[in-house]
Design a protein around this motif. Structure first.
Motif, PDB file in Angstrom:
ATOM      1  N   ARG A   1      41.061 -16.764  25.949  1.00  0.00           N
ATOM      2  CA  ARG A   1      41.170 -17.356  24.629  1.00  0.00           C
ATOM      3  C   ARG A   1      39.784 -17.712  24.084  1.00  0.00           C
ATOM      4  O   ARG A   1      39.492 -17.567  22.904  1.00  0.00           O
ATOM      5  CB  ARG A   1      42.035 -18.623  24.676  1.00  0.00           C
ATOM      6  CG  ARG A   1      43.519 -18.327  24.576  1.00  0.00           C
ATOM      7  CD  ARG A   1      43.868 -17.757  23.222  1.00  0.00           C
ATOM      8  NE  ARG A   1      44.720 -16.609  23.328  1.00  0.00           N
ATOM      9  CZ  ARG A   1      46.042 -16.638  23.138  1.00  0.00           C
ATOM     10  NH1 ARG A   1      46.639 -17.747  22.786  1.00  0.00           N
ATOM     11  NH2 ARG A   1      46.743 -15.560  23.269  1.00  0.00           N
TER      12      ARG A   1
ATOM     13  N   MET B   1      37.645 -14.065  22.964  1.00  0.00           N
ATOM     14  CA  MET B   1      38.718 -13.142  22.669  1.00  0.00           C
ATOM     15  C   MET B   1      38.202 -11.772  22.291  1.00  0.00           C
ATOM     16  O   MET B   1      38.583 -11.209  21.275  1.00  0.00           O
ATOM     17  CB  MET B   1      39.597 -13.738  21.582  1.00  0.00           C
ATOM     18  CG  MET B   1      41.020 -13.216  21.603  1.00  0.00           C
ATOM     19  SD  MET B   1      41.745 -13.214  23.222  1.00  0.00           S
ATOM     20  CE  MET B   1      43.443 -13.153  22.796  1.00  0.00           C
ATOM     21  N   LYS B   2      37.301 -11.226  23.099  1.00  0.00           N
ATOM     22  CA  LYS B   2      36.956  -9.836  22.937  1.00  0.00           C
ATOM     23  C   LYS B   2      38.089  -9.037  23.559  1.00  0.00           C
ATOM     24  O   LYS B   2      38.709  -9.477  24.518  1.00  0.00           O
ATOM     25  CB  LYS B   2      35.651  -9.547  23.681  1.00  0.00           C
ATOM     26  CG  LYS B   2      34.472 -10.371  23.164  1.00  0.00           C
ATOM     27  CD  LYS B   2      33.429  -9.468  22.546  1.00  0.00           C
ATOM     28  CE  LYS B   2      32.273 -10.237  21.967  1.00  0.00           C
ATOM     29  NZ  LYS B   2      31.236 -10.489  22.941  1.00  0.00           N
TER      30      LYS B   2
ATOM     31  N   PHE C   1      40.526  -9.507  26.935  1.00  0.00           N
ATOM     32  CA  PHE C   1      41.964  -9.589  26.777  1.00  0.00           C
ATOM     33  C   PHE C   1      42.673  -8.659  27.747  1.00  0.00           C
ATOM     34  O   PHE C   1      43.546  -9.062  28.499  1.00  0.00           O
ATOM     35  CB  PHE C   1      42.304  -9.242  25.327  1.00  0.00           C
ATOM     36  CG  PHE C   1      43.759  -9.347  25.045  1.00  0.00           C
ATOM     37  CD1 PHE C   1      44.317 -10.567  24.705  1.00  0.00           C
ATOM     38  CD2 PHE C   1      44.565  -8.232  25.118  1.00  0.00           C
ATOM     39  CE1 PHE C   1      45.651 -10.664  24.450  1.00  0.00           C
ATOM     40  CE2 PHE C   1      45.904  -8.327  24.865  1.00  0.00           C
ATOM     41  CZ  PHE C   1      46.457  -9.547  24.524  1.00  0.00           C
TER      42      PHE C   1
END
Lengths: 231, 519
Positions: free
Chosen positions: B29, B32-33, B37
């Motif tokens: 989070r 958040m690349k 993810f």
């Protein structure tokens, strides 16, 4: 400048050690903005290969593809990646969603790849899922969705970065008649509303008939360009 | 079938996954690349890929165990050698100063000079020589020992001699001497008192109060010039010296310095100066200074010979160093296994996720992006494993060092049964415990279990042997080198990263069109 795509003398062969397997043998094609084109032909004739080349997912053996006058295969790899990300939306036959991610995350993914902020991408993804009628199923994973729902998620995903072209490879090839109709309706609504260009590979007669133009591939070449009305 | 069973066993570890998810979730989070993810999604993947999520947990566990093992083993080895060093530095001179000529006079002046050097606590005059001893009533010479003639006050400041002798005040004034004199009733004379090493005394069977004959040298027989007679003196055993070091306690005897000078007919001369330092590690510096400042009679051999504790104990330290290196090599293999585990985990993951890679490429993910996904996974496994292992290792070390209570070790295993039983019960009855609760219960059970298992190791009963008197340490000391811990962490993270390079490269070189077709 109404021409969006121009395909010039496109060849693609696959090589198996010593033998050459030619798939596309000199395709010439022009696609106008906001046009819907259906590509038909027998299995293995190279429809998918053509679609992959149009999407810059593969490079041709010979020939060029121009998008708004720009030769996409003159781009280097990172530029071609960015082109795919920004200008192209893919919809595949087997939906090809990421199995571990929710519908929302799947739709937002091209946005994340474009380095958008997570909340921006998710906001847009939510809008699109609402639009395709899945506003209630944001947190569901692909395995918890029906075939038609998955395909609608895939369509939403293809649209998130406002691509110029959506390339669909038998989008309803895996769906029953009724579900297919619904997906077709969605595609046409999108075409009407966003003036998106659609190039659809299909075996589905009704879908092919609804396209502005029909292109038939025979032996790796465009055999006939018929108006859909005359089909 | 196999897959189905693996899926079922995955139910046993929801809390483990939960913990991993919590950490990865917060990190994904924060950053958040999309690479983050996907990497985190794969590591914590469930359902069909439950198998992979289990092997990624095993990978983390492998690294953690390796790191914990390295930290515990090296810390106990370090602690042991450090403890021993402390012990013998406490009752040995840090530097010994000798002259090439053997005995030398005017020693108090030189001692004053040495004590003036910075870093020197005290220096003490000593005569060391080897003598044969024969207990009274025995027919033969029983042993030869090193006799140290010492000045009690000065020696105490250097080696703390008196601390290792019970019930002892002075060499030449003792009730034992008085008793012996009464027994002899003037037939023989007593030269003085001797403090004998504990083990040599046991070996030749003498106790305080017994008389020993010290044979200092041979002299020509006054009547028969061809034969020699030994020069013998009577000494009364006035105490037993017990330093805890066998080599000392089995080879040393102590007499008064003045008595020794008389015995060897070397009035006002000694042959050794012992030096104690504030910081034993400064021995070579101070030793150089002594060589510079102190001169014996001018001419050849005026420069003193100095021997530091590092030189005299070199064999001991070399052995320890070698042992440490060998152990580290062995334990490093554990980490290597863990790293191979990571590589195979990631290679399997690349095969499993081939289609996903194709999808991501179609959506515009670059080769670098795909590579990053898998390198991140290796990195996350490495970092999580290293942190977990460090916590575990340091906790066990701290417990080994922390001296409270003495519980049976099997309590630890008993405690581990609690969460296991809970897990089983949970499958039978619906207990009001969620995954987080279970995770916390497991964590505390493991912690508490280690609290009992990793108690201080007492040396009085190691496989039935009492080693505490051999080493003068009642328990195994532990010494954590934080530099080493940090170094090991960096090393393991780096190797995990290296292990991820090949799978990552393989993933990034997949042809996207073929990857999409992959089933």
């Amino acid at each position: 400048m109404n021409k969006l795509i121009r395909v010039v003398d496109l060849y693609k062969s696959y090589y198996d050690e010593l033998t050459e397997l030619p798939v596309l043998r000199g395709i010439d094609l022009e696609v106008k903005r906001a046009e819907t084109i259906a590509i038909v032909g027998t299995s293995g004739v190279g429809k998918s290969t053509l679609l992959h080349l149009l999407g810059g997912l593969d490079r041709p053996t010979k020939g060029k593809i121009f998008y708004e006058g720009e030769d996409i295969f003159a781009l280097n790899d990172p530029e071609l990646d960015r082109f795919r990300n920004e200008e192209i939306g893919f919809v595949f036959q087997f939906h090809h969603l990421l199995p571990e991610s929710t519908a929302l995350e799947n739709v937002a993914m091209p946005g994340l790849i474009a380095r958008q902020k997570s909340d921006v991408a998710q906001h847009r993804a939510k809008e699109l899922l609402d639009y395709v009628g899945l506003g209630e199923r944001l947190e569901h994973r692909p395995s918890e969705l029906s075939g038609g729902e998955r395909q609608r998620v895939a369509i939403a995903r293809a649209l998130i970065n406002h691509p110029k072209v959506v390339l669909a490879d038998e989008p309803t090839g895996n769906l029953d008649q009724k579900t297919s109709e619904a997906v077709h309706d969605l595609l046409w609504t999108l075409n009407d509303q966003f003036s998106q260009t659609f190039i659809i590979v299909t075996h589905n007669q009704t879908l092919a008939q609804r396209a502005d133009r029909l292109i038939q591939l025979v032996d790796g070449q465009v055999s006939d360009q018929v108006d859909s009305l005359d089909f | 079938m196999g897959m189905a069973r693996l899926y079922r066993t995955s139910h046993l570890t929801p809390w483990l996954r939960h913990g991993l998810v919590a950490i990865l979730y917060s990190s994904s989070r924060a950053l958040m690349k999309y690479e983050w993810f996907i990497a985190s999604r794969y590591l914590k993947s469930r359902r069909k890929q439950a198998f992979i999520s289990i092997i990624s947990i095993i990978s983390v566990g492998g690294v953690a165990l390796g790191i914990a093992a390295v930290i515990i083993v090296v810390s106990t080895l370090d602690g042991f050698s450090h403890g021993l060093k402390e012990k013998f530095l406490a009752n040995e001179a840090h530097i010994i100063v000798r002259s090439v000529h053997g005995y030398f006079p005017n020693y108090q002046g030189k001692i004053g000079q040495i004590e003036g050097i910075e870093g020197v606590v005290a220096a003490s005059p000593v005569i060391i020589s080897q003598l044969a001893i024969q207990p009274q009533g025995s027919e033969s010479i029983e042993a030869t020992i090193y006799i140290k003639g010492i000045d009690l006050q000065q020696e105490d400041r250097v080696t703390g001699f008196s601390d290792f002798v019970d019930d002892f005040a002075e060499f030449n004034q003792s009730r034992f001497i008085n008793e012996a004199q009464r027994r002899f009733a003037g037939k023989e004379t007593i030269t003085g008192g001797i403090v004998l090493g504990y083990h040599i005394a046991r070996k030749i069977g003498v106790v305080p109060g017994d008389v020993l004959r010290l044979i200092s040298k041979m002299v020509q027989h006054p009547a028969n010039p061809e034969s020699f007679i030994p020069l013998m003196r009577n000494f009364v055993v006035v105490g037993l010296y017990q330093s805890g070091f066998y080599i000392h306690d089995n080879a040393l005897g102590f007499i008064d310095l003045r008595t020794a000078q008389k015995l060897y007919q070397k009035p006002d001369q000694i042959n050794v100066i012992e030096v104690r330092l504030v910081n034993a590690e400064m021995a070579s510096t101070v030793s150089d200074q002594i060589k510079q400042d102190i001169r014996f009679n001018p001419g050849l051999g005026a420069i003193p010979i100095t021997i530091t504790w590092m030189e005299s104990r070199a064999d001991f330290f070399n052995a320890f160093q070698l042992e440490k290196i060998v152990t580290m090599v062995v334990v490093a293999l554990i980490i290597l296994v863990a790293v191979f585990n990571i590589a195979s985990t990631l290679i399997m993951m690349v095969m499993e996720k081939t289609q996903d890679i194709g999808i991501l490429r179609a959506m515009g993910a670059s080769k670098q992006g795909i590579r990053k996904i898998f390198i991140l996974q290796g990195g996350v496994i490495g970092i999580l494993g290293s942190i977990l292992g460090t916590v575990l290792g340091v906790y066990v070390c701290w417990r080994l060092e922390f001296l409270v209570g003495n519980f049976p070790r099997w309590y630890g295993l008993l405690i581990l049964l609690v969460p296991v039983i809970l897990q089983v019960c949970r499958r039978i009855w619906p207990l009001p415990i969620n995954a987080t609760g279970l995770f916390l219960i497991w964590c505390s059970a493991v912690g508490l279990s280690l609290y009992f298992i990793a108690q201080p190791i007492y040396l009085d009963n190691i496989l039935g042997k009492n080693l505490s008197s051999v080493y003068q340490l009642n328990r195994l000391p532990v010494k954590i080198s934080w530099t080493f811990v940090v170094l090991m962490n960096l090393l393991s993270m780096a190797t995990c990263w290296l292990a991820a390079l090949y799978p990552a490269r393989k993933a990034s070189h997949l042809n996207p069109v073929e990857a999409l077709r992959h089933e």
